[in-house]
Design an enzyme around this catalytic site. Structure first.
Site, PDB file in Angstrom:
ATOM      1  N   GLU A  15       0.433  -0.194 -43.584  1.00 44.12           N
ATOM      2  CA  GLU A  15       1.396   0.848 -44.043  1.00 44.12           C
ATOM      3  C   GLU A  15       1.171   1.934 -42.982  1.00 44.12           C
ATOM      4  O   GLU A  15       2.264   2.795 -42.817  1.00 44.12           O
ATOM      5  CB  GLU A  15       1.076   1.256 -45.816  1.00 44.12           C
ATOM      6  CG  GLU A  15       1.710   2.636 -45.908  1.00 44.12           C
ATOM      7  CD  GLU A  15       1.332   3.257 -47.271  1.00 44.12           C
ATOM      8  OE1 GLU A  15       1.912   4.137 -47.672  1.00 44.12           O
ATOM      9  OE2 GLU A  15       0.200   2.833 -47.693  1.00 44.12           O
ATOM     10  N   ARG A  16      -0.099   2.374 -42.666  1.00 44.06           N
ATOM     11  CA  ARG A  16      -0.275   3.430 -41.667  1.00 44.06           C
ATOM     12  C   ARG A  16       0.347   3.037 -40.477  1.00 44.06           C
ATOM     13  O   ARG A  16       0.830   4.005 -39.790  1.00 44.06           O
ATOM     14  CB  ARG A  16      -1.661   3.857 -41.848  1.00 44.06           C
ATOM     15  CG  ARG A  16      -2.157   4.708 -43.041  1.00 44.06           C
ATOM     16  CD  ARG A  16      -3.678   4.476 -43.215  1.00 44.06           C
ATOM     17  NE  ARG A  16      -3.844   5.403 -44.353  1.00 44.06           N
ATOM     18  CZ  ARG A  16      -4.965   5.252 -45.108  1.00 44.06           C
ATOM     19  NH1 ARG A  16      -5.871   4.317 -44.739  1.00 44.06           N
ATOM     20  NH2 ARG A  16      -5.259   5.966 -46.373  1.00 44.06           N
ATOM     21  N   GLY A  73       0.988   8.689 -46.640  1.00 37.16           N
ATOM     22  CA  GLY A  73       0.114   7.714 -46.102  1.00 37.16           C
ATOM     23  C   GLY A  73      -1.215   7.986 -45.974  1.00 37.16           C
ATOM     24  O   GLY A  73      -1.976   7.260 -45.217  1.00 37.16           O
ATOM     25  N   SER A  87       6.929   7.530 -53.139  1.00 37.18           N
ATOM     26  CA  SER A  87       8.347   7.438 -52.728  1.00 37.18           C
ATOM     27  C   SER A  87       9.026   6.461 -53.246  1.00 37.18           C
ATOM     28  O   SER A  87       8.419   5.395 -53.732  1.00 37.18           O
ATOM     29  CB  SER A  87       7.948   6.922 -50.982  1.00 37.18           C
ATOM     30  OG  SER A  87       7.528   7.909 -50.094  1.00 37.18           O
ATOM     31  N   LEU A  95      10.861  26.596 -27.445  1.00 36.52           N
ATOM     32  CA  LEU A  95      11.658  26.471 -26.324  1.00 36.52           C
ATOM     33  C   LEU A  95      13.193  26.843 -26.213  1.00 36.52           C
ATOM     34  O   LEU A  95      13.754  26.867 -25.418  1.00 36.52           O
ATOM     35  CB  LEU A  95      11.392  25.334 -25.500  1.00 36.52           C
ATOM     36  CG  LEU A  95       9.835  24.955 -25.015  1.00 36.52           C
ATOM     37  CD1 LEU A  95       9.889  23.828 -24.255  1.00 36.52           C
ATOM     38  CD2 LEU A  95       9.433  26.296 -24.398  1.00 36.52           C
TER      39      LEU A  95
END
Length: 385
Positions: free
Chosen positions: A244-245, A367, A159, A339
């Site tokens: 980070e996670r 991640g 990123s 839906l």
């Protein structure tokens, strides 16, 4: 959508300020950024001027000295406004903490104010083509050469990878192996250096968020660019990747709540011969199950957020949070197509629903994939008894 006790009135005022900035300055342009497959650098400077970057940094380094709850609010509002091109938490909560906690005073003064202002774009480079983010299979090397290190290797799906001015590169070191884990060093690499090649990667999900490949060919950096101790990168990563996670889980949870609200509204407005879609039991059951998942996930994440500020955060909790929130998000995005019937695959609504599904798929990969997270949780269970 859910009652929360985590924030005080000052945080509520900050949320309103962030929402107003995003509504006025970012969301009117975001679709154009998606189409162009890039976010202009000027948007980062705007975010910095508005105080959305590196807010937790001390004022001496350009931040506001605020706690992690301010960052959580920014992440949540980005998700609720469907903004991914300006992924501010990459700068603020993933890269900046490495430099703040591990960097020398010279490194911090050189980089952190620019990161906080949006004038310096930064990235963290772990993932490699042959092994994803698995640290044990990393092949990028940092070879000693006097007072310098010579870097060779390739990092991919990073990123900000093709636009970053400075990248924290994880590379195999000649020092510091721990058990069966190789010694790793975390090295600040300015992308203007000879031997650094950046290129953008085209992708279908989260298209406005720059994702790039960085190739290092005999790239020479001074030893003073090492973050912390040489060979200690594995230890540092085990500590930092948990946050980070959690950041990615906060984003996924807020995305889920936005998609759920939109889907309930659209189901209520979509009529069948026997009433709206919500008058049918099966759609109600499906939505009720996902509402319940969102409620449980929200409670768990709101327990995790204060622990970051207190320094008591468990990386296993982050794996659980990201695993659950991204799984719920993918189910919601798929149900959003189903839906809505023909409206889920055609017209403006169909384009949005289909894009939501692609974007949700990205979130279960970045991640650390869901499979990696399951393995990490499983491996930690015995020691956690």
């Amino acid at each position: 959508m859910f009652a929360r006790t985590l924030f005080d009135p000052e945080h509520d005022a900050w949320r309103a300020e962030v929402a107003a900035f995003l509504s006025a300055e970012i969301t009117p342009h975001h679709d154009a950024w998606v189409a162009a497959r890039k976010t202009p650098r000027a948007a980062w400077a705007q975010a910095g001027a508005a105080g959305l970057l590196a807010r937790a940094l001390p004022p001496a380094y350009g931040g506001a000295g605020r706690d992690f709850r301010d960052s959580a609010i920014i992440i949540e509002e980005l998700a609720r406004h469907r903004v991914h091109g300006l992924f501010t938490c990459l700068q603020s909560d993933i890269v900046a903490p490495f430099i703040l906690r591990l960097g020398t005073e010279a490194q911090k003064m050189r980089l952190l104010p620019g990161i906080a202002q949006g004038e310096v774009l930064a990235a963290l480079a772990l993932t490699e083509p042959q092994g994803g983010s698995a640290l044990s299979t990393m092949t990028t090397t940092a070879r000693s050469s006097g007072d310098s290190l010579v870097l060779n290797g390739c990092k991919t799906h990073i990123s900000n990878g093709s636009v970053a001015d400075v990248v924290i590169v994880a590379a195999k070191s000649e020092r510091g192996s721990i058990g069966d884990q190789p010694g790793l060093s975390l090295i600040l690499v300015e992308t203007e250096r000879p031997g650094v090649h950046q290129e953008a990667i085209e992708k279908t999900g989260m298209a406005a968020l720059d994702t790039g490949q960085i190739t290092l060919t005999d790239c020479v950096v001074p030893r003073s660019n090492v973050l912390g101790g040489e060979g200690m990168g594995f230890v540092y990563l085990m500590s930092f990747l948990g946050v980070e996670r959690l950041v990615l889980a906060i984003y996924a949870q807020a995305c889920s709540e936005r998609l759920l609200q939109d889907l309930i509204r659209d189901c209520d407005a979509r009529h069948t011969p026997n009433g709206s879609v919500l008058d049918h039991q099966n759609p109600r059951f499906s939505l009720a199950e996902l509402y319940s998942d969102c409620a449980v996930n929200r409670s768990f994440i709101d327990q995790c957020i204060p622990l970051v500020q207190e320094g008591r955060f468990d990386p296993k909790q982050a794996c659980i949070a990201k695993l659950r929130t991204t799984a719920t998000l993918k189910k919601l995005a798929a149900l959003g197509v189903q839906l809505r019937g023909a409206g889920g695959i055609s017209g403006e609504t169909g384009a949005r629903a289909s894009q939501d599904l692609l974007d949700a798929s990205v979130q279960s990969i970045w991640g650390g994939t869901s499979e990696i997270l399951l393995d990490l949780i499983g491996r930690s269970m015995a020691s956690g008894l």
